[in-house]
Design a protein around this motif. Structure first.
Motif, PDB file in Angstrom:
ATOM      1  N   TYR A 186      21.427  31.095 -40.750  1.00  0.00           N
ATOM      2  CA  TYR A 186      20.699  30.167 -39.883  1.00  0.00           C
ATOM      3  C   TYR A 186      20.722  30.650 -38.430  1.00  0.00           C
ATOM      4  O   TYR A 186      19.706  30.682 -37.744  1.00  0.00           O
ATOM      5  CB  TYR A 186      21.323  28.780 -40.002  1.00  0.00           C
ATOM      6  CG  TYR A 186      20.693  27.742 -39.104  1.00  0.00           C
ATOM      7  CD1 TYR A 186      19.466  27.175 -39.425  1.00  0.00           C
ATOM      8  CD2 TYR A 186      21.330  27.328 -37.937  1.00  0.00           C
ATOM      9  CE1 TYR A 186      18.889  26.219 -38.603  1.00  0.00           C
ATOM     10  CE2 TYR A 186      20.766  26.380 -37.109  1.00  0.00           C
ATOM     11  CZ  TYR A 186      19.542  25.834 -37.452  1.00  0.00           C
ATOM     12  OH  TYR A 186      18.967  24.902 -36.634  1.00  0.00           O
ATOM     13  N   ARG A 187      21.921  31.044 -37.959  1.00  0.00           N
ATOM     14  CA  ARG A 187      22.045  31.494 -36.568  1.00  0.00           C
ATOM     15  C   ARG A 187      21.287  32.791 -36.332  1.00  0.00           C
ATOM     16  O   ARG A 187      20.676  32.970 -35.280  1.00  0.00           O
ATOM     17  CB  ARG A 187      23.517  31.649 -36.201  1.00  0.00           C
ATOM     18  CG  ARG A 187      24.239  30.299 -36.135  1.00  0.00           C
ATOM     19  CD  ARG A 187      25.679  30.494 -35.762  1.00  0.00           C
ATOM     20  NE  ARG A 187      25.808  31.216 -34.510  1.00  0.00           N
ATOM     21  CZ  ARG A 187      26.228  30.679 -33.370  1.00  0.00           C
ATOM     22  NH1 ARG A 187      26.561  29.421 -33.329  1.00  0.00           N
ATOM     23  NH2 ARG A 187      26.313  31.410 -32.281  1.00  0.00           N
ATOM     24  N   ARG A 188      21.327  33.706 -37.301  1.00  0.00           N
ATOM     25  CA  ARG A 188      20.591  34.964 -37.146  1.00  0.00           C
ATOM     26  C   ARG A 188      19.090  34.705 -37.121  1.00  0.00           C
ATOM     27  O   ARG A 188      18.356  35.347 -36.366  1.00  0.00           O
ATOM     28  CB  ARG A 188      20.931  35.915 -38.288  1.00  0.00           C
ATOM     29  CG  ARG A 188      22.335  36.467 -38.184  1.00  0.00           C
ATOM     30  CD  ARG A 188      22.663  37.334 -39.364  1.00  0.00           C
ATOM     31  NE  ARG A 188      22.153  38.671 -39.155  1.00  0.00           N
ATOM     32  CZ  ARG A 188      22.129  39.600 -40.088  1.00  0.00           C
ATOM     33  NH1 ARG A 188      22.547  39.331 -41.303  1.00  0.00           N
ATOM     34  NH2 ARG A 188      21.676  40.797 -39.811  1.00  0.00           N
ATOM     35  N   GLY A 189      18.638  33.767 -37.940  1.00  0.00           N
ATOM     36  CA  GLY A 189      17.211  33.444 -37.958  1.00  0.00           C
ATOM     37  C   GLY A 189      16.749  32.810 -36.660  1.00  0.00           C
ATOM     38  O   GLY A 189      15.671  33.118 -36.152  1.00  0.00           O
ATOM     39  N   ARG A 190      17.560  31.934 -36.101  1.00  0.00           N
ATOM     40  CA  ARG A 190      17.192  31.303 -34.823  1.00  0.00           C
ATOM     41  C   ARG A 190      17.197  32.312 -33.697  1.00  0.00           C
ATOM     42  O   ARG A 190      16.346  32.276 -32.803  1.00  0.00           O
ATOM     43  CB  ARG A 190      18.129  30.146 -34.505  1.00  0.00           C
ATOM     44  CG  ARG A 190      17.839  28.935 -35.359  1.00  0.00           C
ATOM     45  CD  ARG A 190      18.660  27.739 -34.952  1.00  0.00           C
ATOM     46  NE  ARG A 190      18.546  27.399 -33.548  1.00  0.00           N
ATOM     47  CZ  ARG A 190      17.757  26.452 -33.053  1.00  0.00           C
ATOM     48  NH1 ARG A 190      16.984  25.767 -33.858  1.00  0.00           N
ATOM     49  NH2 ARG A 190      17.741  26.167 -31.776  1.00  0.00           N
ATOM     50  N   ALA A 234      16.604  35.511 -33.959  1.00  0.00           N
ATOM     51  CA  ALA A 234      15.459  36.413 -34.137  1.00  0.00           C
ATOM     52  C   ALA A 234      14.159  35.742 -33.755  1.00  0.00           C
ATOM     53  O   ALA A 234      13.228  36.403 -33.272  1.00  0.00           O
ATOM     54  CB  ALA A 234      15.404  36.890 -35.592  1.00  0.00           C
ATOM     55  N   SER A 235      14.056  34.442 -33.910  1.00  0.00           N
ATOM     56  CA  SER A 235      12.812  33.742 -33.583  1.00  0.00           C
ATOM     57  C   SER A 235      12.610  33.582 -32.081  1.00  0.00           C
ATOM     58  O   SER A 235      11.500  33.348 -31.629  1.00  0.00           O
ATOM     59  CB  SER A 235      12.786  32.368 -34.257  1.00  0.00           C
ATOM     60  OG  SER A 235      13.736  31.507 -33.669  1.00  0.00           O
ATOM     61  N   ARG A 236      13.671  33.680 -31.303  1.00  0.00           N
ATOM     62  CA  ARG A 236      13.562  33.541 -29.856  1.00  0.00           C
ATOM     63  C   ARG A 236      13.071  34.827 -29.207  1.00  0.00           C
ATOM     64  O   ARG A 236      12.682  34.822 -28.054  1.00  0.00           O
ATOM     65  CB  ARG A 236      14.912  33.174 -29.281  1.00  0.00           C
ATOM     66  CG  ARG A 236      15.320  31.769 -29.626  1.00  0.00           C
ATOM     67  CD  ARG A 236      16.600  31.416 -28.949  1.00  0.00           C
ATOM     68  NE  ARG A 236      17.022  30.087 -29.372  1.00  0.00           N
ATOM     69  CZ  ARG A 236      18.199  29.596 -29.143  1.00  0.00           C
ATOM     70  NH1 ARG A 236      19.088  30.301 -28.483  1.00  0.00           N
ATOM     71  NH2 ARG A 236      18.504  28.398 -29.569  1.00  0.00           N
ATOM     72  N   ARG A 237      13.088  35.930 -29.905  1.00  0.00           N
ATOM     73  CA  ARG A 237      12.683  37.212 -29.317  1.00  0.00           C
ATOM     74  C   ARG A 237      11.221  37.359 -29.248  1.00  0.00           C
ATOM     75  O   ARG A 237      10.374  37.040 -29.860  1.00  0.00           O
ATOM     76  CB  ARG A 237      13.277  38.360 -30.110  1.00  0.00           C
ATOM     77  CG  ARG A 237      14.762  38.433 -29.953  1.00  0.00           C
ATOM     78  CD  ARG A 237      15.285  39.611 -30.729  1.00  0.00           C
ATOM     79  NE  ARG A 237      16.725  39.508 -30.793  1.00  0.00           N
ATOM     80  CZ  ARG A 237      17.456  40.351 -31.456  1.00  0.00           C
ATOM     81  NH1 ARG A 237      16.912  41.343 -32.090  1.00  0.00           N
ATOM     82  NH2 ARG A 237      18.736  40.224 -31.471  1.00  0.00           N
TER      83      ARG A 237
END
Length: 53
Positions: A44-48, A50-53
């Motif tokens: 979950y944290r890795r996905g969030r 990555a989405s901010r980049r």
């Protein structure tokens, strides 16, 4: 008239045991659950991030 049958005294058993309730696998299930939760949090944290980049 017949005399009553002799009463046998029962001696208490020392070192009794608890009944088996089927909870032997609880520790393994708890460890697996914690590992799955930690993996889900990590994804979950890795996905969030990555989405901010």
């Amino acid at each position: 008239m017949t005399p009553p049958a002799p009463v046998e005294e029962q001696t208490p058993r020392l070192g009794g045991s608890l009944p088996h309730t089927g909870s032997e696998g609880t520790l393994a299930a708890s460890a697996a659950s914690a590992a799955l939760l930690a993996g889900g949090i990590l994804l979950y944290r890795r996905g969030r991030a990555a989405s901010r980049r």
